[in-house]
Design a protein around this motif. Structure first.
Motif, PDB file in Angstrom:
ATOM      1  N   PRO A  74       0.838  -1.199   0.000  1.00 13.04           N
ATOM      2  CA  PRO A  74       0.000   0.000   0.000  1.00 13.04           C
ATOM      3  C   PRO A  74       0.877   1.255   0.000  1.00 13.04           C
ATOM      4  N   GLY A  75       0.602   2.156  -0.943  1.00 10.52           N
ATOM      5  CA  GLY A  75       1.464   3.315  -1.140  1.00 10.52           C
ATOM      6  C   GLY A  75       0.991   4.598  -0.491  1.00 10.52           C
ATOM      7  N   GLN A  76       0.038   4.516   0.419  1.00  8.72           N
ATOM      8  CA  GLN A  76      -0.415   5.714   1.107  1.00  8.72           C
ATOM      9  C   GLN A  76       0.508   5.955   2.310  1.00  8.72           C
ATOM     10  N   GLY A  77       0.515   7.177   2.792  1.00  7.59           N
ATOM     11  CA  GLY A  77       1.280   7.493   3.989  1.00  7.59           C
ATOM     12  C   GLY A  77       2.306   8.577   3.746  1.00  7.59           C
ATOM     13  N   PRO A  78       2.834   9.122   4.820  1.00  5.42           N
ATOM     14  CA  PRO A  78       3.717  10.285   4.729  1.00  5.42           C
ATOM     15  C   PRO A  78       5.087  10.008   4.116  1.00  5.42           C
ATOM     16  N   ILE A  79       5.493   8.761   4.043  1.00  2.00           N
ATOM     17  CA  ILE A  79       6.781   8.429   3.427  1.00  2.00           C
ATOM     18  C   ILE A  79       6.573   7.963   1.991  1.00  2.00           C
ATOM     19  N   ALA A  80       5.665   7.019   1.816  1.00  2.00           N
ATOM     20  CA  ALA A  80       5.484   6.395   0.496  1.00  2.00           C
ATOM     21  C   ALA A  80       4.924   7.362  -0.546  1.00  2.00           C
ATOM     22  N   GLU A  81       3.906   8.131  -0.191  1.00  2.00           N
ATOM     23  CA  GLU A  81       3.262   8.991  -1.189  1.00  2.00           C
ATOM     24  C   GLU A  81       4.212  10.011  -1.814  1.00  2.00           C
TER      25      GLU A  81
END
Length: 132
Positions: free
Chosen positions: A60-67
């Motif tokens: 899953p690519g959501q979040g403060p690092i991945a996005e």
């Protein structure tokens, strides 16, 4: 000996990514687990017994690092991963026939012939065939 066992690709939607990576690219499902709360743990790998010890985690690519990372890599036009192919022209034609959007047609790039496609879930993927 240390070997790569799993690597991950951040994706917008794990279910959509799973369909694209299996139905379109031709990978096989290795793991598909519902972790609860709408979270899936899905890995795919090369079909027909090839590279059984190597899996690709559709993360899953959501979040403060991945996005921000995914967005920056995509906007820079950089592939997030490279897949090898035996016949890049045949794969290019097959995938175009399935409606896959390529941002770069096959062309020589150093020791390989490479093409870049959009995986529909937020990433650019490079296909590479060694020259000769």
């Amino acid at each position: 000996m240390i070997k790569v066992a799993m690597t991950s690709v951040y994706v917008d939607d794990v279910t959509k990514a799973h369909a694209f990576y299996t139905d379109v690219l031709g990978f096989e499902t290795r793991t598909h687990m519902d972790l609860g709360g709408g979270t899936l743990f899905v890995t795919v790998g090369a079909p027909e017994g090839a590279q059984q010890d190597l899996q690709l985690l559709l993360e899953p690519g959501q979040g403060p690092i991945a996005e921000p990372y995914r967005k920056a890599v995509y906007e820079a036009g950089l592939p997030c991963i490279v897949f090898s192919v035996d016949d890049i022209e045949a794969e290019y034609a097959r995938l175009q026939g399935l409606g896959v959007h390529f941002t770069r047609a096959p062309q020589e790039q150093g020791p390989v012939i490479a093409a870049v496609l959009d995986d529909t879930v937020g990433n650019l993927i490079q296909l590479a065939q060694p020259k000769g």
